[in-house]
Scaffold this motif. Structure first.
Motif, PDB file in Angstrom:
ATOM      1  N   LEU A 137      -4.715   6.581  -5.416  1.00 54.99           N
ATOM      2  CA  LEU A 137      -3.465   5.858  -5.281  1.00 54.99           C
ATOM      3  C   LEU A 137      -3.694   4.456  -5.833  1.00 54.99           C
ATOM      4  O   LEU A 137      -4.644   3.772  -5.440  1.00 54.99           O
ATOM      5  CB  LEU A 137      -3.033   5.755  -3.817  1.00 54.99           C
ATOM      6  CG  LEU A 137      -1.790   4.892  -3.565  1.00 54.99           C
ATOM      7  CD1 LEU A 137      -0.549   5.529  -4.214  1.00 54.99           C
ATOM      8  CD2 LEU A 137      -1.581   4.677  -2.074  1.00 54.99           C
ATOM      9  N   LEU A 138      -2.845   4.025  -6.743  1.00 57.03           N
ATOM     10  CA  LEU A 138      -2.897   2.667  -7.268  1.00 57.03           C
ATOM     11  C   LEU A 138      -1.759   1.876  -6.637  1.00 57.03           C
ATOM     12  O   LEU A 138      -0.662   2.399  -6.442  1.00 57.03           O
ATOM     13  CB  LEU A 138      -2.774   2.664  -8.791  1.00 57.03           C
ATOM     14  CG  LEU A 138      -3.786   3.515  -9.550  1.00 57.03           C
ATOM     15  CD1 LEU A 138      -3.601   3.331 -11.054  1.00 57.03           C
ATOM     16  CD2 LEU A 138      -5.205   3.194  -9.138  1.00 57.03           C
ATOM     17  N   VAL A 139      -2.044   0.631  -6.324  1.00 59.02           N
ATOM     18  CA  VAL A 139      -1.097  -0.227  -5.627  1.00 59.02           C
ATOM     19  C   VAL A 139      -0.939  -1.516  -6.419  1.00 59.02           C
ATOM     20  O   VAL A 139      -1.930  -2.131  -6.804  1.00 59.02           O
ATOM     21  CB  VAL A 139      -1.620  -0.561  -4.209  1.00 59.02           C
ATOM     22  CG1 VAL A 139      -0.645  -1.450  -3.475  1.00 59.02           C
ATOM     23  CG2 VAL A 139      -1.916   0.702  -3.430  1.00 59.02           C
ATOM     24  N   LYS A 140       0.310  -1.916  -6.654  1.00 61.60           N
ATOM     25  CA  LYS A 140       0.553  -3.169  -7.372  1.00 61.60           C
ATOM     26  C   LYS A 140       0.821  -4.271  -6.355  1.00 61.60           C
ATOM     27  O   LYS A 140       1.666  -4.135  -5.472  1.00 61.60           O
ATOM     28  CB  LYS A 140       1.747  -3.023  -8.312  1.00 61.60           C
ATOM     29  CG  LYS A 140       1.880  -4.173  -9.282  1.00 61.60           C
ATOM     30  CD  LYS A 140       2.903  -3.865 -10.342  1.00 61.60           C
ATOM     31  CE  LYS A 140       2.834  -4.891 -11.455  1.00 61.60           C
ATOM     32  NZ  LYS A 140       3.761  -4.548 -12.528  1.00 61.60           N
ATOM     33  N   ASP A 141       0.060  -5.355  -6.477  1.00 54.88           N
ATOM     34  CA  ASP A 141       0.201  -6.483  -5.570  1.00 54.88           C
ATOM     35  C   ASP A 141       0.002  -7.764  -6.374  1.00 54.88           C
ATOM     36  O   ASP A 141      -0.980  -7.880  -7.103  1.00 54.88           O
ATOM     37  CB  ASP A 141      -0.845  -6.379  -4.448  1.00 54.88           C
ATOM     38  CG  ASP A 141      -0.608  -7.378  -3.338  1.00 54.88           C
ATOM     39  OD1 ASP A 141      -0.852  -8.577  -3.581  1.00 54.88           O
ATOM     40  OD2 ASP A 141      -0.175  -6.980  -2.242  1.00 54.88           O
ATOM     41  N   ASP A 142       0.911  -8.708  -6.232  1.00 53.26           N
ATOM     42  CA  ASP A 142       0.850  -9.984  -6.955  1.00 53.26           C
ATOM     43  C   ASP A 142       0.681  -9.804  -8.459  1.00 53.26           C
ATOM     44  O   ASP A 142      -0.075 -10.524  -9.113  1.00 53.26           O
ATOM     45  CB  ASP A 142      -0.272 -10.871  -6.406  1.00 53.26           C
ATOM     46  CG  ASP A 142       0.102 -11.504  -5.074  1.00 53.26           C
ATOM     47  OD1 ASP A 142       1.311 -11.632  -4.815  1.00 53.26           O
ATOM     48  OD2 ASP A 142      -0.804 -11.863  -4.319  1.00 53.26           O
ATOM     49  N   HIS A 144      -0.771  -7.408 -10.157  1.00 51.57           N
ATOM     50  CA  HIS A 144      -1.950  -6.684 -10.627  1.00 51.57           C
ATOM     51  C   HIS A 144      -2.045  -5.333  -9.918  1.00 51.57           C
ATOM     52  O   HIS A 144      -1.637  -5.187  -8.770  1.00 51.57           O
ATOM     53  CB  HIS A 144      -3.231  -7.482 -10.362  1.00 51.57           C
ATOM     54  CG  HIS A 144      -3.248  -8.805 -11.037  1.00 51.57           C
ATOM     55  ND1 HIS A 144      -3.359  -8.941 -12.396  1.00 51.57           N
ATOM     56  CD2 HIS A 144      -3.150 -10.057 -10.546  1.00 51.57           C
ATOM     57  CE1 HIS A 144      -3.330 -10.217 -12.712  1.00 51.57           C
ATOM     58  NE2 HIS A 144      -3.197 -10.922 -11.609  1.00 51.57           N
ATOM     59  N   TRP A 145      -2.624  -4.378 -10.620  1.00 51.14           N
ATOM     60  CA  TRP A 145      -2.848  -3.061 -10.042  1.00 51.14           C
ATOM     61  C   TRP A 145      -4.218  -3.009  -9.383  1.00 51.14           C
ATOM     62  O   TRP A 145      -5.193  -3.553  -9.910  1.00 51.14           O
ATOM     63  CB  TRP A 145      -2.749  -1.981 -11.126  1.00 51.14           C
ATOM     64  CG  TRP A 145      -1.331  -1.718 -11.507  1.00 51.14           C
ATOM     65  CD1 TRP A 145      -0.651  -2.263 -12.559  1.00 51.14           C
ATOM     66  CD2 TRP A 145      -0.406  -0.864 -10.840  1.00 51.14           C
ATOM     67  NE1 TRP A 145       0.639  -1.795 -12.576  1.00 51.14           N
ATOM     68  CE2 TRP A 145       0.812  -0.930 -11.544  1.00 51.14           C
ATOM     69  CE3 TRP A 145      -0.499  -0.042  -9.718  1.00 51.14           C
ATOM     70  CZ2 TRP A 145       1.935  -0.201 -11.150  1.00 51.14           C
ATOM     71  CZ3 TRP A 145       0.621   0.678  -9.335  1.00 51.14           C
ATOM     72  CH2 TRP A 145       1.830   0.591 -10.050  1.00 51.14           C
ATOM     73  N   TRP A 146      -4.287  -2.344  -8.240  1.00 45.42           N
ATOM     74  CA  TRP A 146      -5.508  -2.195  -7.452  1.00 45.42           C
ATOM     75  C   TRP A 146      -5.635  -0.741  -7.033  1.00 45.42           C
ATOM     76  O   TRP A 146      -4.682   0.023  -7.117  1.00 45.42           O
ATOM     77  CB  TRP A 146      -5.436  -3.077  -6.196  1.00 45.42           C
ATOM     78  CG  TRP A 146      -5.197  -4.516  -6.495  1.00 45.42           C
ATOM     79  CD1 TRP A 146      -3.989  -5.161  -6.570  1.00 45.42           C
ATOM     80  CD2 TRP A 146      -6.176  -5.500  -6.810  1.00 45.42           C
ATOM     81  NE1 TRP A 146      -4.178  -6.480  -6.899  1.00 45.42           N
ATOM     82  CE2 TRP A 146      -5.501  -6.713  -7.041  1.00 45.42           C
ATOM     83  CE3 TRP A 146      -7.567  -5.473  -6.903  1.00 45.42           C
ATOM     84  CZ2 TRP A 146      -6.183  -7.888  -7.364  1.00 45.42           C
ATOM     85  CZ3 TRP A 146      -8.221  -6.651  -7.223  1.00 45.42           C
ATOM     86  CH2 TRP A 146      -7.533  -7.833  -7.443  1.00 45.42           C
ATOM     87  N   ILE A 147      -6.788  -0.370  -6.509  1.00 50.43           N
ATOM     88  CA  ILE A 147      -7.003   0.993  -6.019  1.00 50.43           C
ATOM     89  C   ILE A 147      -6.915   0.980  -4.499  1.00 50.43           C
ATOM     90  O   ILE A 147      -7.458   0.081  -3.849  1.00 50.43           O
ATOM     91  CB  ILE A 147      -8.370   1.535  -6.482  1.00 50.43           C
ATOM     92  CG1 ILE A 147      -8.414   1.586  -8.009  1.00 50.43           C
ATOM     93  CG2 ILE A 147      -8.624   2.922  -5.903  1.00 50.43           C
ATOM     94  CD1 ILE A 147      -9.748   1.991  -8.583  1.00 50.43           C
ATOM     95  N   GLY A 148      -6.244   1.983  -3.933  1.00 53.60           N
ATOM     96  CA  GLY A 148      -6.167   2.115  -2.482  1.00 53.60           C
ATOM     97  C   GLY A 148      -7.503   2.613  -1.950  1.00 53.60           C
ATOM     98  O   GLY A 148      -7.773   3.799  -2.019  1.00 53.60           O
ATOM     99  N   LEU A 149      -8.333   1.701  -1.436  1.00 54.64           N
ATOM    100  CA  LEU A 149      -9.663   2.032  -0.917  1.00 54.64           C
ATOM    101  C   LEU A 149      -9.814   1.488   0.489  1.00 54.64           C
ATOM    102  O   LEU A 149      -9.582   0.299   0.706  1.00 54.64           O
ATOM    103  CB  LEU A 149     -10.772   1.396  -1.763  1.00 54.64           C
ATOM    104  CG  LEU A 149     -10.945   1.846  -3.195  1.00 54.64           C
ATOM    105  CD1 LEU A 149     -11.885   0.902  -3.930  1.00 54.64           C
ATOM    106  CD2 LEU A 149     -11.525   3.242  -3.217  1.00 54.64           C
TER     107      LEU A 149
END
Length: 158
Positions: A137-142, A144-149
């Motif tokens: 799952l990738l999550v966009k915050d501020d 930028h894209w991040w990984i749900g870990l």
């Protein structure tokens, strides 16, 4: 001081502030290293919606960095890719290195799936060397894209 010197000084200050803002807010907080080299193909799932291709372009660097850190056995580096709303990503990152680290040494195909909202997106990572598949799952915050870990609820905010 002459007016020209004051103008030049003011102009340089504006350039420095603009560069600082860009450097801190708009550049990606993660970058692909020179080594180890990885063989990653990132593509969009077939879709009638153009935003799937746009998301694919946005997440390209993130998934390449993820695979590179997997291949290098860098669990701490993978943990740094966790979304800000996720706490204690280390154990999950270490698990991923154990499960997929060797597989990341071969060709990897990443498919960006059609998302239902603009700030969550799933990807499928297929490791051709071992035949393993991983859903992330990738999550966009501020911006930028991040990984749900790890543990977290990105929908609740960071």
């Amino acid at each position: 001081m002459t007016r020209l010197a004051v103008s030049l000084g003011s102009g340089l200050l504006v350039v420095k502030i603009t560069a600082g803002v860009w450097w801190n807010w708009f550049r990606e907080p993660y970058t692909l290293a020179d080594a180890p080299k990885v063989d990653v193909k990132v593509r969009a799932e077939e879709s009638t919606y153009p935003d799937v291709q746009e998301t694919t372009e946005d997440v390209d660097t993130l998934v390449r960095v993820y695979v590179q850190r997997l291949k290098g056995g860098d669990a701490n580096g993978i943990a740094e890719l966790a979304g800000p709303a996720y706490k204690q990503p280390g154990p999950t990152a270490a698990k991923y290195v154990r499960e997929y680290g060797q597989a990341a040494g071969g060709p990897v195909d990443v498919t960006v799936l059609e998302g239902s909202v603009g700030y969550f997106n799933s990807v499928t990572v297929a490791y051709r060397r071992t035949g393993q598949r991983q859903d992330l799952l990738l999550v966009k915050d501020d911006g930028h894209w991040w990984i749900g870990l790890g543990d977290g609820d990105p929908a609740a905010g960071s």
